[in-house]
Scaffold this motif. Structure first.
Motif, PDB file in Angstrom:
ATOM      1  N   GLY A 145      48.352  44.804  40.765  1.00  0.00           N
ATOM      2  CA  GLY A 145      49.757  44.446  40.621  1.00  0.00           C
ATOM      3  C   GLY A 145      50.650  45.664  40.685  1.00  0.00           C
ATOM      4  O   GLY A 145      50.194  46.797  40.528  1.00  0.00           O
ATOM      5  N   PRO A 146      51.941  45.454  40.936  1.00  0.00           N
ATOM      6  CA  PRO A 146      52.880  46.567  41.093  1.00  0.00           C
ATOM      7  C   PRO A 146      52.909  47.518  39.896  1.00  0.00           C
ATOM      8  O   PRO A 146      53.133  48.709  40.060  1.00  0.00           O
ATOM      9  N   SER A 147      52.676  46.982  38.699  1.00  0.00           N
ATOM     10  CA  SER A 147      52.688  47.824  37.496  1.00  0.00           C
ATOM     11  C   SER A 147      51.287  48.082  36.950  1.00  0.00           C
ATOM     12  O   SER A 147      51.134  48.635  35.857  1.00  0.00           O
ATOM     13  N   CYS A 148      50.261  47.640  37.679  1.00  0.00           N
ATOM     14  CA  CYS A 148      48.857  47.825  37.273  1.00  0.00           C
ATOM     15  C   CYS A 148      48.578  47.230  35.878  1.00  0.00           C
ATOM     16  O   CYS A 148      47.825  47.803  35.095  1.00  0.00           O
ATOM     17  N   THR A 149      49.171  46.098  35.598  1.00  0.00           N
ATOM     18  CA  THR A 149      48.988  45.483  34.273  1.00  0.00           C
ATOM     19  C   THR A 149      48.126  44.233  34.306  1.00  0.00           C
ATOM     20  O   THR A 149      47.735  43.727  33.258  1.00  0.00           O
ATOM     21  N   GLN A 150      47.831  43.714  35.492  1.00  0.00           N
ATOM     22  CA  GLN A 150      47.020  42.501  35.595  1.00  0.00           C
ATOM     23  C   GLN A 150      45.558  42.876  35.769  1.00  0.00           C
ATOM     24  O   GLN A 150      45.215  43.737  36.577  1.00  0.00           O
ATOM     25  N   ARG A 151      44.696  42.217  34.999  1.00  0.00           N
ATOM     26  CA  ARG A 151      43.263  42.523  35.035  1.00  0.00           C
ATOM     27  C   ARG A 151      42.560  41.578  36.005  1.00  0.00           C
ATOM     28  O   ARG A 151      42.856  40.392  36.051  1.00  0.00           O
ATOM     29  N   CYS A 152      41.645  42.121  36.764  1.00  0.00           N
ATOM     30  CA  CYS A 152      40.841  41.309  37.667  1.00  0.00           C
ATOM     31  C   CYS A 152      39.993  40.329  36.858  1.00  0.00           C
ATOM     32  O   CYS A 152      39.664  40.608  35.694  1.00  0.00           O
ATOM     33  N   PRO A 153      39.613  39.178  37.462  1.00  0.00           N
ATOM     34  CA  PRO A 153      38.773  38.220  36.749  1.00  0.00           C
ATOM     35  C   PRO A 153      37.465  38.864  36.311  1.00  0.00           C
ATOM     36  O   PRO A 153      36.877  39.671  37.039  1.00  0.00           O
ATOM     37  N   SER A 154      37.019  38.510  35.122  1.00  0.00           N
ATOM     38  CA  SER A 154      35.755  39.070  34.647  1.00  0.00           C
ATOM     39  C   SER A 154      34.953  37.996  33.940  1.00  0.00           C
ATOM     40  O   SER A 154      35.466  36.975  33.505  1.00  0.00           O
ATOM     41  N   SER A 155      33.669  38.236  33.876  1.00  0.00           N
ATOM     42  CA  SER A 155      32.720  37.364  33.193  1.00  0.00           C
ATOM     43  C   SER A 155      31.608  38.259  32.678  1.00  0.00           C
ATOM     44  O   SER A 155      31.268  39.255  33.309  1.00  0.00           O
ATOM     45  N   MET A 156      31.062  37.921  31.541  1.00  0.00           N
ATOM     46  CA  MET A 156      30.001  38.718  30.925  1.00  0.00           C
ATOM     47  C   MET A 156      30.477  40.156  30.676  1.00  0.00           C
ATOM     48  O   MET A 156      29.700  41.095  30.722  1.00  0.00           O
ATOM     49  N   GLY A 157      31.790  40.329  30.485  1.00  0.00           N
ATOM     50  CA  GLY A 157      32.345  41.643  30.195  1.00  0.00           C
ATOM     51  C   GLY A 157      32.472  42.558  31.396  1.00  0.00           C
ATOM     52  O   GLY A 157      32.812  43.726  31.253  1.00  0.00           O
TER      53      GLY A 157
END
Length: 111
Positions: free
Chosen positions: A17-29
Motif C-alpha cells: 500500500g502507499p503508506s506500507c500499512t496493509q499486511r499481506c494475507p497470512s496463515s499459520m503466522g
C-alpha cells in the motif's frame, strides 16, 4: 507505515500500500502461509500467488485433487490421468488422507 530500503522508500516484506500499512494475507503466522509469495510493496496488490498445489487467499488450502499438509496429488491425478481412475473421489484437502472413496462396483487404491 512499515518502511524499508536505503532511503525508507519501500515497504518491509509482507506489507503493501502507499503508506506500507496493509499486511499481506497470512496463515499459520506466515505471509501466504509460507507457500507462496505476496505482491507486496507500495504499488503491490497484497494478493498471494500460491506455490503449485496450494490455494486460498493466504495459500492455506490445497488445490482440488491434492491432500495433506504438503498438498500432494491424489491417486491417479496428473496431466494425463484422472483422479481415482474416474470411478470415485479423492478425500482431498489439507485435512484429507488422499484415499479414494470408490463409486459402487469399483474397488482398489485408485478405484
Amino acid at each position: 507505515g512499515f518502511w524499508d530500503g536505503p532511503s525508507c522508500a519501500d515497504c518491509v516484506a509482507g506489507y503493501f500500500g502507499p503508506s506500507c500499512t496493509q499486511r499481506c494475507p497470512s496463515s499459520m503466522g506466515l505471509v501466504c502461509a509460507g507457500r507462496g509469495w505476496c505482491d507486496d510493496n507500495r504499488a503491490g496488490s497484497g494478493n498471494c500467488s500460491c506455490d503449485t498445489g496450494f490455494a486460498g487467499v493466504s495459500c492455506e488450502l490445497c488445490e482440488s485433487g491434492r491432500w495433506g499438509p504438503s498438498c500432494v496429488l491424489c491417486p491417479g491425478a496428473g496431466p494425463n490421468s484422472t483422479v481415482c481412475s474416474g470411478h470415485g473421489r479423492c478425500l482431498d484437502g489439507a485435512l484429507g488422507n488422499g484415499s479414494c472413496a470408490c463409486s459402487a462396483g469399483w474397488v482398489g487404491a485408485d478405484c
